[in-house]
Design a protein around this motif. Sequence first.
Motif, PDB file in Angstrom:
ATOM      1  N   VAL A  57       0.833  -1.213   0.000  1.00  0.00           N
ATOM      2  CA  VAL A  57       0.000   0.000   0.000  1.00  0.00           C
ATOM      3  C   VAL A  57       0.860   1.252   0.000  1.00  0.00           C
ATOM      4  O   VAL A  57       0.346   2.372  -0.135  1.00  0.00           O
ATOM      5  CB  VAL A  57      -0.951   0.014   1.211  1.00  0.00           C
ATOM      6  N   GLY A  58       2.150   1.091   0.162  1.00  0.00           N
ATOM      7  CA  GLY A  58       3.089   2.203   0.144  1.00  0.00           C
ATOM      8  C   GLY A  58       4.496   1.660   0.143  1.00  0.00           C
ATOM      9  O   GLY A  58       4.721   0.445   0.286  1.00  0.00           O
ATOM     10  N   MET A  59       5.478   2.546  -0.018  1.00  0.00           N
ATOM     11  CA  MET A  59       6.868   2.106  -0.028  1.00  0.00           C
ATOM     12  C   MET A  59       7.737   3.168   0.633  1.00  0.00           C
ATOM     13  O   MET A  59       7.524   4.368   0.446  1.00  0.00           O
ATOM     14  CB  MET A  59       7.360   1.848  -1.458  1.00  0.00           C
ATOM     15  N   ILE A  60       8.715   2.713   1.411  1.00  0.00           N
ATOM     16  CA  ILE A  60       9.756   3.575   1.958  1.00  0.00           C
ATOM     17  C   ILE A  60      11.091   3.057   1.442  1.00  0.00           C
ATOM     18  O   ILE A  60      11.425   1.885   1.616  1.00  0.00           O
ATOM     19  CB  ILE A  60       9.763   3.573   3.498  1.00  0.00           C
ATOM     20  N   ALA A  61      11.842   3.922   0.771  1.00  0.00           N
ATOM     21  CA  ALA A  61      13.186   3.578   0.304  1.00  0.00           C
ATOM     22  C   ALA A  61      14.189   4.314   1.175  1.00  0.00           C
ATOM     23  O   ALA A  61      14.049   5.514   1.403  1.00  0.00           O
ATOM     24  CB  ALA A  61      13.364   3.971  -1.158  1.00  0.00           C
ATOM     25  N   PHE A  62      15.216   3.595   1.659  1.00  0.00           N
ATOM     26  CA  PHE A  62      16.207   4.258   2.495  1.00  0.00           C
ATOM     27  C   PHE A  62      17.601   4.110   1.899  1.00  0.00           C
ATOM     28  O   PHE A  62      17.860   3.238   1.078  1.00  0.00           O
ATOM     29  CB  PHE A  62      16.148   3.745   3.941  1.00  0.00           C
ATOM     30  N   ASN A  63      18.495   5.010   2.323  1.00  0.00           N
ATOM     31  CA  ASN A  63      19.839   5.056   1.764  1.00  0.00           C
ATOM     32  C   ASN A  63      20.591   3.767   2.035  1.00  0.00           C
ATOM     33  O   ASN A  63      20.310   3.048   3.005  1.00  0.00           O
ATOM     34  CB  ASN A  63      20.605   6.261   2.305  1.00  0.00           C
ATOM     35  N   GLU A  64      21.588   3.459   1.192  1.00  0.00           N
ATOM     36  CA  GLU A  64      22.165   2.122   1.189  1.00  0.00           C
ATOM     37  C   GLU A  64      23.083   1.844   2.370  1.00  0.00           C
ATOM     38  O   GLU A  64      23.150   0.711   2.849  1.00  0.00           O
ATOM     39  CB  GLU A  64      22.928   1.898  -0.124  1.00  0.00           C
ATOM     40  N   GLY A  65      23.837   2.848   2.847  1.00  0.00           N
ATOM     41  CA  GLY A  65      24.617   2.635   4.056  1.00  0.00           C
ATOM     42  C   GLY A  65      26.118   2.736   3.928  1.00  0.00           C
ATOM     43  O   GLY A  65      26.818   2.692   4.937  1.00  0.00           O
ATOM     44  N   GLN A  66      26.678   2.883   2.719  1.00  0.00           N
ATOM     45  CA  GLN A  66      28.109   3.124   2.596  1.00  0.00           C
ATOM     46  C   GLN A  66      28.424   4.538   3.103  1.00  0.00           C
ATOM     47  O   GLN A  66      27.521   5.351   3.283  1.00  0.00           O
ATOM     48  CB  GLN A  66      28.560   2.963   1.140  1.00  0.00           C
ATOM     49  N   PRO A  67      29.697   4.878   3.337  1.00  0.00           N
ATOM     50  CA  PRO A  67      30.011   6.188   3.914  1.00  0.00           C
ATOM     51  C   PRO A  67      29.413   7.369   3.165  1.00  0.00           C
ATOM     52  O   PRO A  67      29.032   8.366   3.778  1.00  0.00           O
ATOM     53  CB  PRO A  67      31.548   6.223   3.868  1.00  0.00           C
ATOM     54  N   ASP A  68      29.325   7.277   1.851  1.00  0.00           N
ATOM     55  CA  ASP A  68      28.737   8.383   1.091  1.00  0.00           C
ATOM     56  C   ASP A  68      27.246   8.161   0.807  1.00  0.00           C
ATOM     57  O   ASP A  68      26.643   8.894   0.023  1.00  0.00           O
ATOM     58  CB  ASP A  68      29.480   8.590  -0.229  1.00  0.00           C
ATOM     59  N   ARG A  69      26.643   7.154   1.464  1.00  0.00           N
ATOM     60  CA  ARG A  69      25.222   6.869   1.275  1.00  0.00           C
ATOM     61  C   ARG A  69      24.552   6.650   2.636  1.00  0.00           C
ATOM     62  O   ARG A  69      23.930   5.618   2.886  1.00  0.00           O
ATOM     63  CB  ARG A  69      25.019   5.640   0.375  1.00  0.00           C
TER      64      ARG A  69
END
Length: 494
Positions: A196-208
């Motif tokens: 019903v929805g989506m949350i995308a989060f940053n990948e986690g490397q130092p620049d992400r």
Amino acid sequence: MPSRPRSRLVLAAGIALLLVPGLASPPARADAAGGDPGLALGWERAVTTGGLLRYARQLQEISDAHGGDRAAGTAGHDASASYVARILTDAGYQVTVQTYDFPVYSSRPALRPVGTPWPEPGRDFSVMHHSPAADLAAPVHPVDLTLPPGPVPNTSTSGCEAEDFTGFPAGRIALVQRGTCNYRVKALNAAAAGAVGMIAFNEGQPDRLGPLLGSLSGPGVPIPVFSAGYALGARLAERRPVVGLRTDAVTETRPTSNVVAQTGTGDPDEVVMLGTHLDTPAGSPGLNSSGSGSAVLLELAVRLADLRPPHAVRFAWWSSHAGYASGATHYAYTLPPAEVDRIAAYLNADSLASPNHVSGVLDGSGHRPELAGRHGRGGAAVADSARIERLLRGYLSRNGHGAVEVALSGRFDSHPFAVFGVPVGGLFGGAEGIKTRREQRMFGGRAGAPYDPCHGRACDVVAHLDPEPLTLHAEALAYTAGVLAARPAGPGRE
């Protein structure tokens, strides 16, 4: 594209020194591409810190007079474009103002806990451009996450394949991770699986690690899509709470304009092009994010207006970059194929005065698939892009500064030119990403802090700019453009 053979812009032969009137001959120095000493140093010597800051202050005044920003589709941007066009016309350039329509998206996102204590997400949470409106509450369900993150960007393929959603419980909010494919693909897969929805989060490397800004590349995704920084996303993955998502959403079409100026002399079949974006995010004066590159190009164009290089030089100030509908893309895709083929090289300028800066050089090594091109020029484009990268790196090195490689991606206005097989390069001083310890050793500043803590915010004003990297990056671009514009072209002229 036309069938005529394209003559490549060759970067390995020697040329005569270009001099700005009134400047003494500089000492000879070797060129990074291996040519004769003393290349185009007059272009570099034309740059002044005072001139750069003068143009930046003018853009600040325009922002101040128009509600604090110069966002595309607003009076502030129109005033900025008029100002740039007037300066260039007075300097004797052939100026074109390209007006076009673009989609404007506005929203006010909110994430709220449902029955669970939850910290205020603040700037770590936003809505994707072109997400539909939402007011819902549902449990979060992780989808094929890579936690802890992989060692390099794009290790995660979360949400990129329909199979990632096998067994997904319908009626939940899909939690996906940045990486590999674009957010529209992830969102359409999530919707097809019953999310019903989506949350995308940053990948986690130092620049992400930081706040994740993103776009769905246009309307048409049936579920609301939000974005988060890595820390918040990892917390959601661990707790899988019921959360509420709410946003209004308005998409409308507005006119805006690119400003393009070209020298009246030089070979028009081998044009060297420099570009930057002029617009700002809503609510931000954008003096680093767009004003630094805009000031650099104005300084170069005006200072170099009286030169007569063998190749024509074209300067461009793009609009709608901050709205994820880049004016550079509109320009490249609407330019007649024969005209695209006449662009021998494109140099991009972005965020050149970041207070916690790096000297990022766009990757021309050929590792990026974008450099393959769509029109049969991939091999030549990769080779010449690599030479442009060496020119920029060589200049920085000879002046006692290091450089880091920055992946060519859709966040840069060079991307559409690379897609069409044009050799590309450019400099990037850093924006919302986080400086690493290695970068601190190379450039100073503060590890673990954003390159530009005011990126996209109201504090991105002239006083926030660091004049030292601004001047250095301007000189590096001037020198490289001078080498390119003076280089004889043609097959076999290595």
